[in-house]
Write a protein that holds these residues in place. Structure first.
Motif, PDB file in Angstrom:
ATOM      1  N   LEU A   1     -15.795   2.229 -12.676  1.00 40.03           N
ATOM      2  CA  LEU A   1     -14.967   2.328 -13.882  1.00 40.03           C
ATOM      3  C   LEU A   1     -15.272   1.189 -14.849  1.00 40.03           C
ATOM      4  N   ALA A   2     -15.379  -0.015 -14.305  1.00 37.26           N
ATOM      5  CA  ALA A   2     -15.682  -1.166 -15.160  1.00 37.26           C
ATOM      6  C   ALA A   2     -17.061  -1.025 -15.790  1.00 37.26           C
ATOM      7  N   GLY A   3     -18.001  -0.471 -15.044  1.00 35.24           N
ATOM      8  CA  GLY A   3     -19.338  -0.266 -15.592  1.00 35.24           C
ATOM      9  C   GLY A   3     -19.343   0.720 -16.746  1.00 35.24           C
ATOM     10  N   ILE A   4     -18.569   1.802 -16.617  1.00 36.23           N
ATOM     11  CA  ILE A   4     -18.494   2.793 -17.698  1.00 36.23           C
ATOM     12  C   ILE A   4     -17.902   2.178 -18.957  1.00 36.23           C
ATOM     13  N   ILE A   5     -16.800   1.450 -18.794  1.00 35.81           N
ATOM     14  CA  ILE A   5     -16.159   0.834 -19.966  1.00 35.81           C
ATOM     15  C   ILE A   5     -17.050  -0.247 -20.569  1.00 35.81           C
ATOM     16  N   SER A   6     -17.726  -1.005 -19.716  1.00 37.80           N
ATOM     17  CA  SER A   6     -18.633  -2.041 -20.224  1.00 37.80           C
ATOM     18  C   SER A   6     -19.767  -1.421 -21.025  1.00 37.80           C
ATOM     19  N   TYR A   7     -20.237  -0.271 -20.582  1.00 35.15           N
ATOM     20  CA  TYR A   7     -21.302   0.421 -21.307  1.00 35.15           C
ATOM     21  C   TYR A   7     -20.801   0.929 -22.665  1.00 35.15           C
ATOM     22  N   ILE A   8     -19.597   1.497 -22.689  1.00 34.95           N
ATOM     23  CA  ILE A   8     -19.046   2.051 -23.929  1.00 34.95           C
ATOM     24  C   ILE A   8     -18.808   0.949 -24.954  1.00 34.95           C
ATOM     25  N   TYR A   9     -18.265  -0.192 -24.498  1.00 38.32           N
ATOM     26  CA  TYR A   9     -17.896  -1.267 -25.429  1.00 38.32           C
ATOM     27  C   TYR A   9     -18.935  -2.389 -25.485  1.00 38.32           C
ATOM     28  N   HIS A  10     -20.072  -2.202 -24.818  1.00 36.70           N
ATOM     29  CA  HIS A  10     -21.169  -3.186 -24.864  1.00 36.70           C
ATOM     30  C   HIS A  10     -20.700  -4.566 -24.375  1.00 36.70           C
ATOM     31  N   LEU A  11     -20.078  -4.585 -23.209  1.00 38.01           N
ATOM     32  CA  LEU A  11     -19.566  -5.830 -22.651  1.00 38.01           C
ATOM     33  C   LEU A  11     -20.630  -6.509 -21.794  1.00 38.01           C
ATOM     34  N   GLY A  12     -20.451  -7.819 -21.625  1.00 40.99           N
ATOM     35  CA  GLY A  12     -21.383  -8.594 -20.822  1.00 40.99           C
ATOM     36  C   GLY A  12     -21.029  -8.583 -19.346  1.00 40.99           C
ATOM     37  N   GLY A  13     -21.782  -9.345 -18.570  1.00 45.61           N
ATOM     38  CA  GLY A  13     -21.610  -9.376 -17.129  1.00 45.61           C
ATOM     39  C   GLY A  13     -20.279  -9.936 -16.679  1.00 45.61           C
ATOM     40  N   MET A  14     -19.826 -11.024 -17.321  1.00 44.19           N
ATOM     41  CA  MET A  14     -18.550 -11.620 -16.939  1.00 44.19           C
ATOM     42  C   MET A  14     -17.395 -10.682 -17.247  1.00 44.19           C
ATOM     43  N   ALA A  15     -17.481  -9.988 -18.373  1.00 42.99           N
ATOM     44  CA  ALA A  15     -16.437  -9.022 -18.721  1.00 42.99           C
ATOM     45  C   ALA A  15     -16.422  -7.868 -17.724  1.00 42.99           C
ATOM     46  N   TRP A  16     -17.603  -7.415 -17.312  1.00 45.39           N
ATOM     47  CA  TRP A  16     -17.690  -6.346 -16.315  1.00 45.39           C
ATOM     48  C   TRP A  16     -17.059  -6.781 -14.989  1.00 45.39           C
ATOM     49  N   LEU A  17     -17.324  -8.012 -14.566  1.00 47.76           N
ATOM     50  CA  LEU A  17     -16.739  -8.530 -13.328  1.00 47.76           C
ATOM     51  C   LEU A  17     -15.217  -8.607 -13.440  1.00 47.76           C
ATOM     52  N   SER A  18     -14.737  -9.095 -14.564  1.00 48.17           N
ATOM     53  CA  SER A  18     -13.292  -9.226 -14.765  1.00 48.17           C
ATOM     54  C   SER A  18     -12.607  -7.865 -14.747  1.00 48.17           C
ATOM     55  N   LEU A  19     -13.206  -6.895 -15.422  1.00 47.39           N
ATOM     56  CA  LEU A  19     -12.628  -5.547 -15.416  1.00 47.39           C
ATOM     57  C   LEU A  19     -12.657  -4.936 -14.016  1.00 47.39           C
ATOM     58  N   SER A  20     -13.711  -5.207 -13.277  1.00 47.48           N
ATOM     59  CA  SER A  20     -13.789  -4.693 -11.905  1.00 47.48           C
ATOM     60  C   SER A  20     -12.635  -5.222 -11.069  1.00 47.48           C
ATOM     61  N   VAL A  21     -12.379  -6.512 -11.174  1.00 49.21           N
ATOM     62  CA  VAL A  21     -11.270  -7.107 -10.426  1.00 49.21           C
ATOM     63  C   VAL A  21      -9.936  -6.523 -10.891  1.00 49.21           C
ATOM     64  N   ALA A  22      -9.774  -6.353 -12.205  1.00 45.24           N
ATOM     65  CA  ALA A  22      -8.529  -5.818 -12.745  1.00 45.24           C
ATOM     66  C   ALA A  22      -8.258  -4.409 -12.223  1.00 45.24           C
ATOM     67  N   PHE A  23      -9.266  -3.544 -12.283  1.00 46.39           N
ATOM     68  CA  PHE A  23      -9.094  -2.171 -11.788  1.00 46.39           C
ATOM     69  C   PHE A  23      -8.856  -2.155 -10.279  1.00 46.39           C
ATOM     70  N   TRP A  24      -9.488  -3.073  -9.576  1.00 44.80           N
ATOM     71  CA  TRP A  24      -9.324  -3.168  -8.127  1.00 44.80           C
ATOM     72  C   TRP A  24      -7.878  -3.502  -7.774  1.00 44.80           C
TER      73      TRP A  24
END
Length: 648
Positions: A436-459
């Motif tokens: 899920l975090a990867g999909i959102i990061s792709y849509i909004y062009h987020l970086g690696g740290m943002a992807w990690l943070s979103l992964s933890v949040a969704f988890w």
């Protein structure tokens, strides 16, 4: 005559506060029930006279009594009536009176509820609160009285309230913040009472837990309101995270969060007893430290009160006396406490202990970043600035680690949990979260740290939902009946955890996906930015109750469709001779359109700042969820049933 009545009421309240601080303690040491029984009436008398003083000051503001110096410096005859009332706490003296009034309010509620406590505990708790009230009443009467007269040179009109404070956010933000600050004094008083009486068992944690949850909820709401106010009122589209004075409220919030979790373990398992008492002292100490930082003049901030150094010395002395004596008592008594309960490294106690450690480290990190420049300057080593880069670098990784432990903790069992069970419960939610975090990061062009943070949040969200489903699906009663049987405290925890996740997502997205620009624009012109077209239709002059303003009429289009009508203003407050920017915004679930006026460049054109803020509302929605979680936890019927049933 009324101001003198207000001042005399403060003197009487000081007398009753001193009696409250001394008489019940004497009654406890001498085992004299009649002296212990004086705690409740003394508390109510102290509170009544402080309330009289507050009402008198309110009347002075509402009737434009400019013979009172504090009124003349912070009000004006043209000021709208609701701002006249909020001007009571618009500066140092009045806000201190509000602080004491709220302390008396908390003390009165404790006094009215003290019949549910053992006969020797309630009076000691009230006595400790009386000691705190005594210190602040002395401070007010000797250095900060709001009833000083400006005679015989009474001004014709007042100097007006600071324009920054003429806003609904500042009408409700300080009282909510103070409710949280001062509310932690109740947990502090319970801790000191437990040390004095030697009752350092799970009972004191059960008594203190709902009071702490309510205080934490108020402080959460106060911080949320302050962030919201700074966003739209200061005209630059940001919020005051890492402002030194905002740090002063964040530190007790972090420590209070650790205290709530530690109280839960102490109540349920009888462990962390000494640590929980120390956290209660530490949390209230940080509340007092925040008061010192705001009022001593050592910090420069839009939130700070301009106060002379002598007042800061008085507060520092009060801080040293209250906290120093508390820590001395802790050193003498807490070493006698032994937990006697063991737990494994995978038990829920261990995860909560890790949470406590990280929250404490986060608190100390913010404390160091806030005080280090002051210490550096005090030692005559020069001047340095500690800003957002330090806090973001140190705070962010620890905060993510905290959320990991926060997600695993509820899934684990008390005492010990099989590691294989935890792995089985956590793996698939982790995989889904990463995707899920990867999909959102792709849509909004987020970086690696943002992807990690979103992964933890969704988890965290998925594990929280999974924990709820496991609990409600156990047994044969069905999901709905089982869901209704779960205690309010559990749902409060869920709301608070989910609220933290929502705020984290808001902070992350607004920090990485927002856009801003500054343009030059004249009437009839259109500028395009971030997929929107901003058309300035016209300017018009307005006259408010105590200001004049230039207001822009801006139509915002997207794909040819009108989506917003914005009207930012440039205000001039006549009494203060001060210019203020009033931003205009169009709120949405995933974005805010935000426009503020800059300087007038010529007769036709203005500079204008345009922001498109992504997911910014999620920050405050998360804060509201956390606040609701705290209130729901405090309303759990088990607290009342246990305490009243125990002493029925």
């Amino acid at each position: 005559m009324l101001p003198e009545v207000g001042n005399f009421s403060l003197i009487l309240s000081l007398f009753f506060a001193c009696c409250l601080a001394v008489v019940p303690i004497i009654g406890y040491w001498r085992h004299t029930p009649i002296l212990l029984s004086t705690a409740r009436p003394l508390t109510l008398l102290m509170s009544c006279f402080v309330l009289v003083s507050f009402i008198v000051l309110a009347i002075a503001f509402l009737t434009d009594d400019f013979s009172v110096l504090y009124v003349s410096l912070n009000s004006n005859s043209k000021l709208p009536i609701w701002y006249k009332f909020s001007a009571i706490w618009g500066s140092h003296e009045g806000s201190l009176l509000l602080w004491v009034l709220i302390l008396c309010g908390w003390s009165s509620v404790v006094a009215l509820k003290s019949h549910t406590l053992p006969k020797e505990v309630g009076p000691i708790v009230l006595s400790v609160l009386g000691m705190v009230a005594t210190g602040f009443l002395l401070f007010m009467l000797f250095t900060s009285s709001p009833f000083v007269r400006d005679l015989p040179n009474v001004p014709v009109d007042g100097a007006d309230l600071n324009p920054l404070l003429q806003d609904i956010g500042l009408v409700i933000h300080p009282p909510m913040l103070y409710m949280g600050y001062v509310g932690f004094s109740v947990a502090f008083a319970f801790a000191i009472a437990a040390l004095i009486t030697g009752n350092l068992n799970s009972s004191w944690a059960r008594w203190a837990r709902p009071w702490t949850a309510v205080s934490w909820a108020f402080l959460t709401l106060g911080i949320t309101l302050g962030s919201w106010w700074a966003y739209y009122e200061l005209g630059w589209g940001g919020w005051w995270f890492w402002d030194p004075v905002e740090n002063a409220s964040l530190m007790p919030w972090l420590a209070g969060t650790a205290l709530i979790h530690s109280l839960a373990v102490t109540e349920k398992r009888g462990v962390f007893k000494s640590w929980t008492v120390l956290l209660a002292i530490f949390t209230f100490s940080l509340s007092l430290l925040g008061t010192f930082l705001v009022r001593s003049g050592v910090l420069t901030s839009v939130h700070a009160f301009a106060a002379d150094p002598t007042r800061g010395v008085f507060i520092l002395a009060l801080l040293i006396v209250l906290i120093g004596s508390s820590l001395l008592l802790y050193a003498l008594r807490a070493s006698q406490v032994k937990a006697g309960v063991a737990f494994g490294v995978t038990g829920r106690e261990a995860w909560l202990l890790l949470n406590n450690i990280i929250l404490t480290v986060l608190t100390l990190t913010v404390l160091l970043g806030t005080l280090y420049p002051l210490l550096f300057e005090a030692l005559d080593l020069g001047r340095i600035s500690v800003g957002a880069p330090y806090f973001n670098t140190v705070f962010s990784p620890l905060a993510l680690l905290l959320m990991v432990f926060m997600a695993i903790g509820p899934l684990s069992k008390w005492h010990s949990t099989k590691p294989s069970l935890l792995v089985r419960l956590c793996v698939w939610p982790g995989v889904v979260s990463i995707l899920l975090a990867g999909i959102i990061s792709y849509i909004y062009h987020l970086g690696g740290m943002a992807w990690l943070s979103l992964s933890v949040a969704f988890w965290v969200v998925l594990l929280t939902c999974k924990d709820w489903f496991i609990k409600v699906s156990a047994g044969s009663k069905g999901i709905i009946p089982r869901a209704r049987q779960l205690p309010r405290n559990y749902y409060g925890m869920m709301l608070a955890h989910l609220g933290l996740v929502v705020s984290l997502i808001g902070i992350l997205m607004v920090s990485t996906c927002s856009k801003e620009t500054t343009v030059k624009i004249a009437a009839g012109q259109t500028v395009s930015f971030a997929g929107y077209q901003f058309t300035l239709n016209q300017f018009e002059s307005l006259k408010g109750p105590n200001y004049v303003a230039d207001q822009a009429d801006i139509a915002v289009y997207q794909d040819g469709k009108l989506v917003a009508q914005l009207k930012p203003e440039k205000r001039f407050y006549e009494a203060r001779r001060q210019v203020m920017t009033e931003a205009s915004l169009n709120a949405g679930i995933t974005r805010d359109l935000y426009v503020s006026l800059g300087e007038k460049l010529n007769d036709q054109a203005w500079s204008m700042r345009i922001y498109v803020k992504a997911f910014v509302r999620w920050i405050w929605f998360g804060g509201i969820l956390m606040m609701c979680g705290g209130v729901l936890s405090a309303l759990d019927k088990r607290y009342r049933a246990r305490v009243e049933g125990r002493h029925a």
